[in-house]
Design an enzyme around this catalytic site. Structure first.
Site, PDB file in Angstrom:
ATOM      1  N   CYS A 178       0.863  -1.197  -0.117  1.00 13.28           N
ATOM      2  CA  CYS A 178      -0.036  -0.100   0.117  1.00 13.28           C
ATOM      3  C   CYS A 178       0.987   1.090   0.140  1.00 13.28           C
ATOM      4  O   CYS A 178       1.410   1.548  -0.931  1.00 13.28           O
ATOM      5  CB  CYS A 178      -1.058  -0.259   1.270  1.00 13.28           C
TER       6      CYS A 178
ATOM      7  N   HIS B 128      -3.733  -5.245   0.512  1.00 12.57           N
ATOM      8  CA  HIS B 128      -3.161  -5.700   1.924  1.00 12.57           C
ATOM      9  C   HIS B 128      -3.167  -7.251   2.022  1.00 12.57           C
ATOM     10  O   HIS B 128      -4.332  -7.826   2.295  1.00 12.57           O
ATOM     11  CB  HIS B 128      -3.678  -5.092   3.055  1.00 12.57           C
TER      12      HIS B 128
ATOM     13  N   GLU C 202      -1.657  -9.120   4.346  1.00 17.15           N
ATOM     14  CA  GLU C 202      -1.665  -9.511   5.697  1.00 17.15           C
ATOM     15  C   GLU C 202      -2.972  -9.729   6.388  1.00 17.15           C
ATOM     16  O   GLU C 202      -2.991 -10.435   7.265  1.00 17.15           O
ATOM     17  CB  GLU C 202      -0.823  -8.344   6.417  1.00 17.15           C
TER      18      GLU C 202
ATOM     19  N   SER D 244       1.544 -13.948  37.870  1.00 11.35           N
ATOM     20  CA  SER D 244       0.154 -13.763  38.393  1.00 11.35           C
ATOM     21  C   SER D 244      -0.750 -15.087  38.242  1.00 11.35           C
ATOM     22  O   SER D 244      -1.933 -14.926  38.546  1.00 11.35           O
ATOM     23  CB  SER D 244      -0.204 -12.615  37.225  1.00 11.35           C
ATOM     24  N   GLY D 245      -0.221 -16.013  37.532  1.00 16.24           N
ATOM     25  CA  GLY D 245      -1.033 -17.157  37.303  1.00 16.24           C
ATOM     26  C   GLY D 245      -1.585 -17.254  35.851  1.00 16.24           C
ATOM     27  O   GLY D 245      -2.189 -18.024  35.342  1.00 16.24           O
ATOM     28  N   GLY D 246      -1.312 -16.151  35.180  1.00 16.01           N
ATOM     29  CA  GLY D 246      -1.708 -16.053  33.741  1.00 16.01           C
ATOM     30  C   GLY D 246      -0.484 -16.720  32.850  1.00 16.01           C
ATOM     31  O   GLY D 246       0.588 -17.245  33.239  1.00 16.01           O
ATOM     32  N   VAL D 247      -0.659 -16.817  31.666  1.00 18.52           N
ATOM     33  CA  VAL D 247      -0.141 -17.645  30.466  1.00 18.52           C
ATOM     34  C   VAL D 247       1.507 -16.975  30.561  1.00 18.52           C
ATOM     35  O   VAL D 247       2.383 -17.604  30.448  1.00 18.52           O
ATOM     36  CB  VAL D 247      -0.785 -17.422  29.118  1.00 18.52           C
ATOM     37  N   ASP D 248       1.560 -15.448  30.096  1.00 16.01           N
ATOM     38  CA  ASP D 248       2.942 -14.923  30.069  1.00 16.01           C
ATOM     39  C   ASP D 248       3.770 -15.310  31.160  1.00 16.01           C
ATOM     40  O   ASP D 248       5.026 -15.546  30.906  1.00 16.01           O
ATOM     41  CB  ASP D 248       2.752 -13.448  29.730  1.00 16.01           C
ATOM     42  N   SER D 249       3.240 -14.911  32.329  1.00 14.63           N
ATOM     43  CA  SER D 249       4.435 -14.770  33.749  1.00 14.63           C
ATOM     44  C   SER D 249       4.741 -16.391  33.709  1.00 14.63           C
ATOM     45  O   SER D 249       5.563 -16.629  34.113  1.00 14.63           O
ATOM     46  CB  SER D 249       3.728 -13.991  34.842  1.00 14.63           C
ATOM     47  N   THR D 250       3.728 -17.131  33.784  1.00 16.01           N
ATOM     48  CA  THR D 250       3.888 -18.716  34.126  1.00 16.01           C
ATOM     49  C   THR D 250       4.824 -19.261  32.876  1.00 16.01           C
ATOM     50  O   THR D 250       5.834 -19.881  33.281  1.00 16.01           O
ATOM     51  CB  THR D 250       2.550 -19.443  33.862  1.00 16.01           C
TER      52      THR D 250
END
Length: 509
Positions: free
Chosen positions: A79, A167, A169, A221-227
């Protein structure tokens, strides 16, 4: 040249989608704003120019030195990027009647074009432009057209430049991934080596080299990223990793103990700190959402800093920051307007005098989950919905107090349990309950009530950057509404939010 792609961001709303498409091919790529490019451009094997909301002939339009790229690095220009190259090579770009927005179909494809190998005429593409390339540069070859736009795609084969007016993408372009595949695999012969296994091994090696025998602190935190960050760091440095889980009193019902229990069998060194009273007291009288975030962040830093002092001679602070957080924290043209403060980008290091390590900072959320699978993390953790760092503090609109926390926790517990009961939880990217700062009249048991209203939110997404609301069966909403109103004393009305992102955000504050 290394086996990686540079994406030059000219401010397009679709730039992250370019990165996601390339990552789907197991090829590493990085996004950099056009005004903050890497010094060593020749370290990249290819470059992609993004679109832009600007026109090439506007004075303030994004501009780069093309001489650093042309003939040195193969380019796929999309574009605005295609218009920018054409304009700089003495083609002609105009704001003409041949503009297209939305879906279009290819009416011509050059037979010998490798870029369009496997893409047929009548293929649907997505246009989003008011300007059109009306004259191609000298030596450029037309390789695709639509009904309205003759120069929908061109190539400069001698210097390996390909320009697309549409585009590839976006999801709406059929075979868009095929075009990236043709460019990177068939034309440039990239290796598909960006895999979970290679990422884990490279990360472990990098962490070991960087950290050596130092101690590292990580807030989880128990979340995906920090775990996933914790397990990856633990794999590299073992007992030198110290995880701290702070209860800010704004978690979901029973979440503090549930998260601590889930970490028991994972071999992680985790300390739980209940500081809920500090946070609740600190939020008294505050209603502005940005101020709430800052207060919560400030108290968290104080609590985290106090705990870190108990870990003698710690040198590093690990963060679960992922790539969208990093991208949203930089801007194409100077500091961006703050939509919402990120709880996990910046803030802590200066005060604590710790060096930063972010093992996930180049990953999208779905990539984090794939890494987690390769690390054998339980699916109940990997499939957990994202939860905001400030917790229920930004799901309680208005002032936060213990009664408001109780109401939203009870309502949210019923909502989330119902999603799991109906097998809907894993079909949804993120769901939550929002307590509104209004009261409405109701009738319960022939008596008038004047109580609070809760809004339910559920969206589908791939990375949280864009999101659509989830279409629930009406019987599900009926059941959840009845259960919340009947079982949560203080709530007499339930509504469902049907706003998409954009223009709305996923969270209300």
């Amino acid at each position: 040249m290394e086996n990686k792609v540079l994406i030059v961001d000219f401010g397009s709303q679709y730039t992250q989608l370019i990165a996601r498409r390339i990552r789907e091919l197991f090829i590493f790529c990085e996004i950099h704003p056009y005004n903050n490019l890497p010094e060593k451009l020749l370290d990249y094997k290819a470059v992609v120019f993004s679109g832009s909301p600007y026109s090439v002939y506007q004075e303030e339009s994004p501009n780069i030195d093309l001489e650093k790229f042309l003939g040195k690095i193969p380019i796929l220009a999309i574009c605005y990027g295609a218009q920018f190259i054409a304009n700089n090579l003495h083609g002609k770009v105009e704001n003409s009647n041949s503009r297209e927005y939305g879906r279009a179909r290819l009416t011509f494809i050059e037979n010998d074009s490798i870029l369009f190998n496997g893409v047929s005429k009548e293929n649907r593409v997505w246009m989003s432009h008011g300007d059109t390339i009306v004259e191609l540069p000298k030596d450029a070859k037309l390789i695709a057209s639509t009904e309205s736009v003759k120069n929908a795609a061109y190539s400069l084969s001698k210097i390996k430049v390909f320009g697309l007016q549409f585009h590839p993408e976006v999801f709406h372009t059929d075979n868009g991934l095929k075009i990236f595949e043709n460019f990177l695999l068939n034309i440039l012969k990239f290796n598909q080596d960006w895999t979970p296994k290679s990422f884990i091994q490279d990360s472990v090696d990098e962490i070991k080299t960087k950290v050596t025998n130092d101690k590292v602190i990580l807030g989880i935190s128990g979340g995906v990223d920090s775990t996933v960050a914790a397990v990856l760091l633990n794999k590299a440095i073992g007992t030198n990793l110290y995880c701290v889980f702070v209860n800010n009193g704004l978690l979901r019902k029973d979440e503090f103990n549930e998260v601590l229990n889930q970490y028991k069998d994972m071999g992680l060194n985790v300390t739980g700190v209940d500081a809920s009273n500090l946070f609740i007291d600190g939020l008294k009288g505050i209603t502005d959402p940005e101020q709430k975030r800052k207060v919560i962040g400030s108290i968290f830093i104080d609590v985290f800093e106090k705990e870190s002092k108990k870990i003698h001679d710690a040198k590093w602070l690990a963060q679960g920051t992922i790539y969208p957080d990093v991208i949203e924290s930089i801007s194409v043209k100077g500091p961006s307007s703050t939509i919402k403060s990120h709880h996990n980008v910046g803030g802590i290091p200066d005060k604590m005098n710790l060096k930063i390590i972010g093992p996930l900072k180049m990953l999208f959320k779905d990539e984090v989950r794939r890494i987690g699978e390769s690390l054998n993390i339980d699916q109940t953790i990997l499939n957990r919905h994202p939860f905001p760092g400030p917790g229920l503090g930004i799901r309680i609109l208005g002032e936060v107090d213990e009664e408001s926390i109780r109401l939203v926790q009870e309502a949210d517990k019923i909502y989330i349990d119902s999603l799991k009961k109906w097998d809907l939880y894993d079909k949804i990217w993120q769901a939550g309950s929002i307590l509104l700062p209004v009261r409405s009249v109701g009738v319960m048991g022939d008596e008038r009530t004047y109580e609070r209203c809760v809004a339910l939110r559920a969206v589908i997404s791939t990375d949280g950057m864009t999101a659509d609301w989830f279409e629930f069966p009406s019987n599900f909403l009926k059941e959840v509404s009845n259960n919340i109103i009947n079982k949560v004393s203080g709530i007499n009305r339930v509504v469902y939010d049907i706003s998409s992102k954009p223009p709305a955000t996923i969270e209300w504050e």
